[in-house]
Design a protein around this motif. Structure first.
Motif, PDB file in Angstrom:
ATOM      1  N   HIS A  99      64.099  73.781  50.824  1.00 11.15           N
ATOM      2  CA  HIS A  99      64.383  74.703  49.714  1.00 11.15           C
ATOM      3  C   HIS A  99      63.946  74.039  48.413  1.00 11.15           C
ATOM      4  CE1 HIS A  99      66.893  77.197  52.390  1.00 11.15           C
ATOM      5  NE2 HIS A  99      67.311  76.043  52.889  1.00 11.15           N
ATOM      6  N   GLN A 100      62.686  73.649  48.355  1.00  7.46           N
ATOM      7  CA  GLN A 100      62.238  72.813  47.245  1.00  7.46           C
ATOM      8  C   GLN A 100      62.363  73.471  45.878  1.00  7.46           C
ATOM      9  OE1 GLN A 100      58.376  71.072  48.685  1.00  7.46           O
ATOM     10  NE2 GLN A 100      59.524  69.206  48.339  1.00  7.46           N
ATOM     11  N   GLN A 101      61.995  74.727  45.758  1.00  9.05           N
ATOM     12  CA  GLN A 101      62.060  75.353  44.438  1.00  9.05           C
ATOM     13  C   GLN A 101      63.493  75.521  43.970  1.00  9.05           C
ATOM     14  OE1 GLN A 101      59.266  75.995  42.463  1.00  9.05           O
ATOM     15  NE2 GLN A 101      60.929  76.082  40.970  1.00  9.05           N
ATOM     16  N   ILE A 102      64.382  75.900  44.870  1.00 11.34           N
ATOM     17  CA  ILE A 102      65.798  76.081  44.505  1.00 11.34           C
ATOM     18  C   ILE A 102      66.400  74.758  44.051  1.00 11.34           C
ATOM     19  CG2 ILE A 102      68.096  76.634  45.394  1.00 11.34           C
ATOM     20  CD1 ILE A 102      66.759  78.674  47.249  1.00 11.34           C
ATOM     21  N   VAL A 103      66.147  73.705  44.806  1.00 12.26           N
ATOM     22  CA  VAL A 103      66.702  72.397  44.465  1.00 12.26           C
ATOM     23  C   VAL A 103      66.034  71.853  43.206  1.00 12.26           C
ATOM     24  CG1 VAL A 103      67.073  70.037  45.261  1.00 12.26           C
ATOM     25  CG2 VAL A 103      67.288  71.935  46.871  1.00 12.26           C
ATOM     26  N   TRP A 104      64.744  72.095  43.054  1.00  8.97           N
ATOM     27  CA  TRP A 104      64.044  71.676  41.841  1.00  8.97           C
ATOM     28  C   TRP A 104      64.684  72.306  40.608  1.00  8.97           C
ATOM     29  CZ3 TRP A 104      60.057  68.359  40.589  1.00  8.97           C
ATOM     30  CH2 TRP A 104      59.517  68.502  39.309  1.00  8.97           C
ATOM     31  N   ASP A 105      64.913  73.602  40.657  1.00  9.21           N
ATOM     32  CA  ASP A 105      65.536  74.291  39.525  1.00  9.21           C
ATOM     33  C   ASP A 105      66.925  73.721  39.235  1.00  9.21           C
ATOM     34  OD1 ASP A 105      63.305  75.902  39.331  1.00  9.21           O
ATOM     35  OD2 ASP A 105      64.188  77.577  40.429  1.00  9.21           O
ATOM     36  N   PHE A 106      67.638  73.381  40.280  1.00  8.22           N
ATOM     37  CA  PHE A 106      68.958  72.762  40.123  1.00  8.22           C
ATOM     38  C   PHE A 106      68.847  71.416  39.407  1.00  8.22           C
ATOM     39  CE2 PHE A 106      71.857  69.574  41.911  1.00  8.22           C
ATOM     40  CZ  PHE A 106      73.083  70.086  41.537  1.00  8.22           C
ATOM     41  N   LEU A 107      67.902  70.602  39.824  1.00  8.31           N
ATOM     42  CA  LEU A 107      67.742  69.270  39.241  1.00  8.31           C
ATOM     43  C   LEU A 107      67.330  69.322  37.777  1.00  8.31           C
ATOM     44  CD1 LEU A 107      65.900  67.475  42.170  1.00  8.31           C
ATOM     45  CD2 LEU A 107      68.266  67.111  41.444  1.00  8.31           C
ATOM     46  N   MET A 108      66.555  70.343  37.417  1.00 13.39           N
ATOM     47  CA  MET A 108      66.070  70.427  36.048  1.00 13.39           C
ATOM     48  C   MET A 108      67.192  70.554  35.032  1.00 13.39           C
ATOM     49  SD  MET A 108      62.865  69.882  36.248  1.00 13.39           S
ATOM     50  CE  MET A 108      63.290  68.822  37.661  1.00 13.39           C
ATOM     51  N   LYS A 109      68.370  70.967  35.479  1.00  8.25           N
ATOM     52  CA  LYS A 109      69.519  71.063  34.582  1.00  8.25           C
ATOM     53  C   LYS A 109      69.978  69.688  34.102  1.00  8.25           C
ATOM     54  CE  LYS A 109      72.094  73.227  37.539  1.00  8.25           C
ATOM     55  NZ  LYS A 109      73.238  73.945  38.147  1.00  8.25           N
ATOM     56  N   TYR A 110      69.572  68.652  34.820  1.00 10.92           N
ATOM     57  CA  TYR A 110      70.029  67.299  34.505  1.00 10.92           C
ATOM     58  C   TYR A 110      68.953  66.447  33.835  1.00 10.92           C
ATOM     59  CZ  TYR A 110      73.951  68.560  37.473  1.00 10.92           C
ATOM     60  OH  TYR A 110      75.045  69.195  38.010  1.00 10.92           O
ATOM     61  N   THR A 111      67.804  67.014  33.587  1.00 13.49           N
ATOM     62  CA  THR A 111      66.704  66.215  33.031  1.00 13.49           C
ATOM     63  C   THR A 111      66.927  65.802  31.582  1.00 13.49           C
ATOM     64  OG1 THR A 111      65.489  68.238  32.474  1.00 13.49           O
ATOM     65  CG2 THR A 111      64.987  67.189  34.595  1.00 13.49           C
ATOM     66  N   THR A 112      67.791  66.490  30.879  1.00 10.79           N
ATOM     67  CA  THR A 112      68.076  66.129  29.487  1.00 10.79           C
ATOM     68  C   THR A 112      69.393  65.365  29.349  1.00 10.79           C
ATOM     69  OG1 THR A 112      69.136  68.274  29.090  1.00 10.79           O
ATOM     70  CG2 THR A 112      66.780  68.098  28.601  1.00 10.79           C
ATOM     71  N   SER A 113      70.006  65.038  30.465  1.00 12.53           N
ATOM     72  CA  SER A 113      71.297  64.350  30.426  1.00 12.53           C
ATOM     73  C   SER A 113      71.151  62.925  29.901  1.00 12.53           C
ATOM     74  CB  SER A 113      71.909  64.306  31.828  1.00 12.53           C
ATOM     75  OG  SER A 113      73.097  63.533  31.820  1.00 12.53           O
ATOM     76  N   SER A 114      72.118  62.496  29.117  1.00 15.73           N
ATOM     77  CA  SER A 114      72.149  61.121  28.618  1.00 15.73           C
ATOM     78  C   SER A 114      73.007  60.225  29.512  1.00 15.73           C
ATOM     79  CB  SER A 114      72.695  61.100  27.186  1.00 15.73           C
ATOM     80  OG  SER A 114      74.029  61.632  27.157  1.00 15.73           O
ATOM     81  N   LYS A 115      73.548  60.792  30.590  1.00 16.37           N
ATOM     82  CA  LYS A 115      74.404  60.026  31.484  1.00 16.37           C
ATOM     83  C   LYS A 115      73.558  59.238  32.487  1.00 16.37           C
ATOM     84  CE  LYS A 115      78.326  63.178  31.069  1.00 16.37           C
ATOM     85  NZ  LYS A 115      79.287  64.064  31.768  1.00 16.37           N
ATOM     86  N   GLU A 116      73.919  57.996  32.644  1.00 15.69           N
ATOM     87  CA  GLU A 116      73.124  57.061  33.439  1.00 15.69           C
ATOM     88  C   GLU A 116      72.824  57.547  34.847  1.00 15.69           C
ATOM     89  OE1 GLU A 116      73.199  52.243  34.361  1.00 15.69           O
ATOM     90  OE2 GLU A 116      75.071  53.281  33.837  1.00 15.69           O
ATOM     91  N   PHE A 117      73.853  57.980  35.575  1.00 20.78           N
ATOM     92  CA  PHE A 117      73.642  58.337  36.973  1.00 20.78           C
ATOM     93  C   PHE A 117      73.124  59.759  37.153  1.00 20.78           C
ATOM     94  CE2 PHE A 117      76.245  54.542  37.491  1.00 20.78           C
ATOM     95  CZ  PHE A 117      75.476  53.870  38.436  1.00 20.78           C
ATOM     96  N   GLU A 118      73.336  60.621  36.187  1.00 24.88           N
ATOM     97  CA  GLU A 118      72.724  61.947  36.281  1.00 24.88           C
ATOM     98  C   GLU A 118      71.209  61.812  36.174  1.00 24.88           C
ATOM     99  OE1 GLU A 118      74.498  64.707  33.570  1.00 24.88           O
ATOM    100  OE2 GLU A 118      76.415  64.752  34.652  1.00 24.88           O
ATOM    101  N   SER A 119      70.772  60.933  35.298  1.00 30.01           N
ATOM    102  CA  SER A 119      69.342  60.670  35.178  1.00 30.01           C
ATOM    103  C   SER A 119      68.803  60.033  36.454  1.00 30.01           C
ATOM    104  CB  SER A 119      69.081  59.738  33.990  1.00 30.01           C
ATOM    105  OG  SER A 119      67.714  59.400  33.902  1.00 30.01           O
ATOM    106  N   ARG A 120      69.541  59.086  37.009  1.00 32.59           N
ATOM    107  CA  ARG A 120      69.084  58.418  38.235  1.00 32.59           C
ATOM    108  C   ARG A 120      69.052  59.394  39.409  1.00 32.59           C
ATOM    109  NH1 ARG A 120      68.560  52.989  40.155  1.00 32.59           N
ATOM    110  NH2 ARG A 120      68.707  52.890  42.424  1.00 32.59           N
ATOM    111  N   ILE A 121      69.994  60.316  39.460  1.00 29.30           N
ATOM    112  CA  ILE A 121      69.988  61.317  40.527  1.00 29.30           C
ATOM    113  C   ILE A 121      68.677  62.089  40.514  1.00 29.30           C
ATOM    114  CG2 ILE A 121      70.944  63.589  41.139  1.00 29.30           C
ATOM    115  CD1 ILE A 121      73.729  62.337  40.728  1.00 29.30           C
ATOM    116  N   VAL A 122      68.219  62.492  39.338  1.00 26.42           N
ATOM    117  CA  VAL A 122      66.951  63.211  39.255  1.00 26.42           C
ATOM    118  C   VAL A 122      65.816  62.338  39.773  1.00 26.42           C
ATOM    119  CG1 VAL A 122      65.282  64.314  37.732  1.00 26.42           C
ATOM    120  CG2 VAL A 122      67.730  64.621  37.309  1.00 26.42           C
TER     121      VAL A 122
END
Length: 216
Positions: A99-122
């Motif tokens: 489900h690459q597009q669905i998960v990709w869209d989900f991950l994009m919500k965290y691309t602007t995060s300043s939190k250390e592990f949210e960034s690493r998750i992406v």
């Protein structure tokens, strides 16, 4: 596995710290995922490292609708405070490839995060499930924009680019050598270090990398 047995097992785990091997946790996670993973997710209190790691494994092994699994993934993110838990959550979430597009869209919500592990998750999700011809260009652009103020976010991006160098060396080299590379000096040099350490990168490329160092 019924609720009583789940609670008893969790009670036993709570008495330990770093006392249960990863293979044993994986074995138990597979059993929970097969039997009643939702009950475990409901009652888990994340009181030990093992319980967090077990939670990460269960989410990855569970078979369910992608939206439901992403909800469990999202709910767990605030409890991710260790690189091993972070990377286990990401690398075991193999349903992302279906489900690459669905998960990709989900991950994009965290691309602007300043939190250390949210960034690493992406970063780790991208290097684990998105290094394909279809996504590689978007992966490079996304990694370039991630917040890397903290150590584990820096290392996540560095690891991702080292992995890209092994699979898409030309694209990675062009990026690292161009003005489109906006990595800060620390993250850039950590990327070069990870590339030099990678067994997936040719010796020829490593010789070139050794001569590179970001000046600004």
């Amino acid at each position: 596995m019924n609720l009583a047995s789940i609670k008893q097992t969790l009670s036993n785990i709570k008495r330990t710290y770093f006392g249960i091997s990863v293979p044993e946790l994986r074995k138990f996670a597979k059993q929970l995922a097969k039997d009643d993973y939702k009950e475990f997710i409901k009652i888990n209190d994340f009181s030990t490292f093992e319980l967090k790691l077990l939670h990460a494994f269960v989410i990855g092994y569970a078979i369910d609708d992608i939206d439901i699994l992403l909800k469990h993934f999202q709910d767990f993110i605030p409890y991710v405070d260790d690189w091993a838990i972070n990377d286990s959550l990401c690398q075991n979430f193999k349903i992302a490839k279906k489900h690459q597009q669905i998960v990709w869209d989900f991950l994009m919500k965290y691309t602007t995060s300043s939190k250390e592990f949210e960034s690493r998750i992406v970063s780790v999700m991208l290097l684990s499930h998105y290094l394909t011809d279809e996504y590689i260009d978007k992966v490079i652009v996304t990694l370039d924009t991630l917040n890397t103020d903290e150590y584990y976010s820096q290392m996540g991006v560095a690891w991702a680019f080292a992995t890209i160098m092994g699979k898409y060396p030309k694209k990675c080299m062009i990026y690292l050598s161009s003005d489109k590379c906006h990595l800060d000096k620390i993250t850039y040099n950590k990327t070069l270090q990870k590339i030099r350490e990678s067994y997936k990168v040719s010796d020829e490329l490593k010789k070139i990398i050794i001569k590179i160092k970001k000046q600004n």
